[in-house]
Design a protein around this motif. Structure first.
Motif, PDB file in Angstrom:
ATOM      1  N   ARG A  29       0.891   4.585  -2.617  1.00  0.00           N
ATOM      2  CA  ARG A  29      -0.035   5.569  -2.040  1.00  0.00           C
ATOM      3  C   ARG A  29       0.022   6.931  -2.742  1.00  0.00           C
ATOM      4  O   ARG A  29      -0.961   7.670  -2.750  1.00  0.00           O
ATOM      5  CB  ARG A  29       0.221   5.744  -0.547  1.00  0.00           C
TER       6      ARG A  29
ATOM      7  N   LEU B  99      -7.158   6.200  -1.560  1.00  0.00           N
ATOM      8  CA  LEU B  99      -6.899   5.410  -0.352  1.00  0.00           C
ATOM      9  C   LEU B  99      -8.173   4.930   0.344  1.00  0.00           C
ATOM     10  O   LEU B  99      -8.180   3.856   0.951  1.00  0.00           O
ATOM     11  CB  LEU B  99      -6.048   6.223   0.627  1.00  0.00           C
ATOM     12  N   ILE B 100      -9.239   5.722   0.272  1.00  0.00           N
ATOM     13  CA  ILE B 100     -10.466   5.313   0.987  1.00  0.00           C
ATOM     14  C   ILE B 100     -11.062   4.027   0.394  1.00  0.00           C
ATOM     15  O   ILE B 100     -11.288   3.059   1.133  1.00  0.00           O
ATOM     16  CB  ILE B 100     -11.491   6.464   1.029  1.00  0.00           C
TER      17      ILE B 100
ATOM     18  N   LEU C 137     -10.016  -3.547   1.313  1.00  0.00           N
ATOM     19  CA  LEU C 137      -9.166  -4.490   2.053  1.00  0.00           C
ATOM     20  C   LEU C 137      -9.963  -5.177   3.159  1.00  0.00           C
ATOM     21  O   LEU C 137      -9.921  -6.398   3.318  1.00  0.00           O
ATOM     22  CB  LEU C 137      -7.973  -3.752   2.674  1.00  0.00           C
TER      23      LEU C 137
ATOM     24  N   LEU D 155      -9.538   1.859  -1.351  1.00  0.00           N
ATOM     25  CA  LEU D 155      -8.535   0.801  -1.185  1.00  0.00           C
ATOM     26  C   LEU D 155      -8.626   0.202   0.226  1.00  0.00           C
ATOM     27  O   LEU D 155      -8.684  -1.021   0.402  1.00  0.00           O
ATOM     28  CB  LEU D 155      -7.141   1.388  -1.429  1.00  0.00           C
ATOM     29  N   GLY D 156      -8.683   1.071   1.223  1.00  0.00           N
ATOM     30  CA  GLY D 156      -8.761   0.592   2.612  1.00  0.00           C
ATOM     31  C   GLY D 156     -10.058  -0.141   2.884  1.00  0.00           C
ATOM     32  O   GLY D 156     -10.065  -1.221   3.496  1.00  0.00           O
TER      33      GLY D 156
ATOM     34  N   VAL E 188       0.842  -1.207   0.000  1.00  0.00           N
ATOM     35  CA  VAL E 188       0.000   0.000   0.000  1.00  0.00           C
ATOM     36  C   VAL E 188       0.874   1.253   0.000  1.00  0.00           C
ATOM     37  O   VAL E 188       0.615   2.211  -0.748  1.00  0.00           O
ATOM     38  CB  VAL E 188      -0.959  -0.010   1.209  1.00  0.00           C
ATOM     39  N   LEU E 189       1.919   1.257   0.825  1.00  0.00           N
ATOM     40  CA  LEU E 189       2.745   2.460   0.916  1.00  0.00           C
ATOM     41  C   LEU E 189       3.493   2.748  -0.384  1.00  0.00           C
ATOM     42  O   LEU E 189       3.754   3.905  -0.706  1.00  0.00           O
ATOM     43  CB  LEU E 189       3.740   2.340   2.080  1.00  0.00           C
TER      44      LEU E 189
END
Lengths: 169, 89
Positions: A104, A111-112, A118, A114-115, A100-101
């Motif tokens: 990013r 990111l929202i 997950l 993606l998170g 992820v990092l």
């Protein structure tokens, strides 16, 4: 009760059940991928769809890696499998963080979604698989079969029904 | 000392806030990984004991153990997602 065997000397042979479960999870992941990407595209556009697909890939690879490492270690020794389960957790968590990092700051990453993907797909796939695995483990005859519709499923006996029947017998 | 004082002057309040936020998010992620670590340790220990007692059901135990590990790992994933959302969004 059997006398416990030595876990250091024990090892599993044959195909690993964890790998079978993980392959099943991957198949289900491939099934839901278009729907998940579409949901991502609706709310966050193309970047959202790409992020959702990336997160889903992370989840599936994580499952496959976990199962493969457990299966591989179990063929050597059950005790090694325990060690791999513990350190594998840390390593895979590190790999997810790295995956992820690394992206990013990429232009296509949101990111929202993606998170959220997950968490939701990880738990969703597990609960989906759980329905099949739990029935197979407790009562193989109750394993859901493809083509069995919901009406038939609701009429079929539950695990508690069978337990009661056994008690009466 | 004069060098340290100079550095302290150079660090602005916004930087301090960023450092605090990063530290807090990192600590939350670390704390979130402790619980699943304990959980997986307990789960695997019990699974190994079950396999040692009943080797004939090792396959079933491994399946259950794999699913248990995956469910427990979800807690750490939630911690990670909270971390990236706090830190980068």
């Amino acid at each position: 009760m059997n006398a416990p065997a030595n876990p250091l000397a024990m090892r599993m042979e044959g195909p690993s059940p964890a790998v079978e479960v993980a392959k099943d999870l991957a198949r289900r992941g491939a099934l839901i991928a278009p729907v998940a990407a579409m949901v991502g595209a609706i709310f966050w556009g193309t970047d959202g769809a790409a992020s959702v697909a990336y997160a889903l890939a992370i989840v599936v690879v994580n499952f496959l890696l976990a199962a493969w490492s457990l299966g591989f270690a179990a063929r050597i020794s059950i005790a090694l499998m325990a060690g791999v389960a513990l350190f594998g957790f840390l390593i895979r968590l590190g790999l997810i963080t790295l995956a992820v990092l690394l992206v990013r700051d990429a232009a296509w990453v949101e990111l929202i979604p993606l998170g959220l993907t997950l968490i939701i797909t990880h738990l969703g796939l597990l609960f989906w698989e759980m329905r099949f695995v739990s029935a197979s483990l407790a009562f193989p005859g109750l394993k859901p079969k493809p083509g069995l519709d919901a009406a038939q499923a609701s009429n079929s006996p539950t695990i508690s029904d069978l337990s009661e029947t056994k008690e009466h017998q | 000392m004069s060098v340290l004082a100079q550095i302290a002057q150079d660090i602005e309040a916004a930087d301090l806030q960023n450092i605090e936020a990063a530290g807090g998010a990192g600590m939350a992620y670390g704390l979130a990984a402790i619980g699943p670590g304990i959980g997986i340790g307990y789960l695997v220990g019990q699974a190994v004991q079950a396999m040692a007692r009943q080797p004939e059901s090792a396959g079933q135990v491994q399946t259950t153990m794999f699913l248990g590990i995956a469910f427990t790992e979800a807690l750490a994933l939630i911690g990670f997602v909270v971390f990236i959302l706090l830190k980068f969004v």
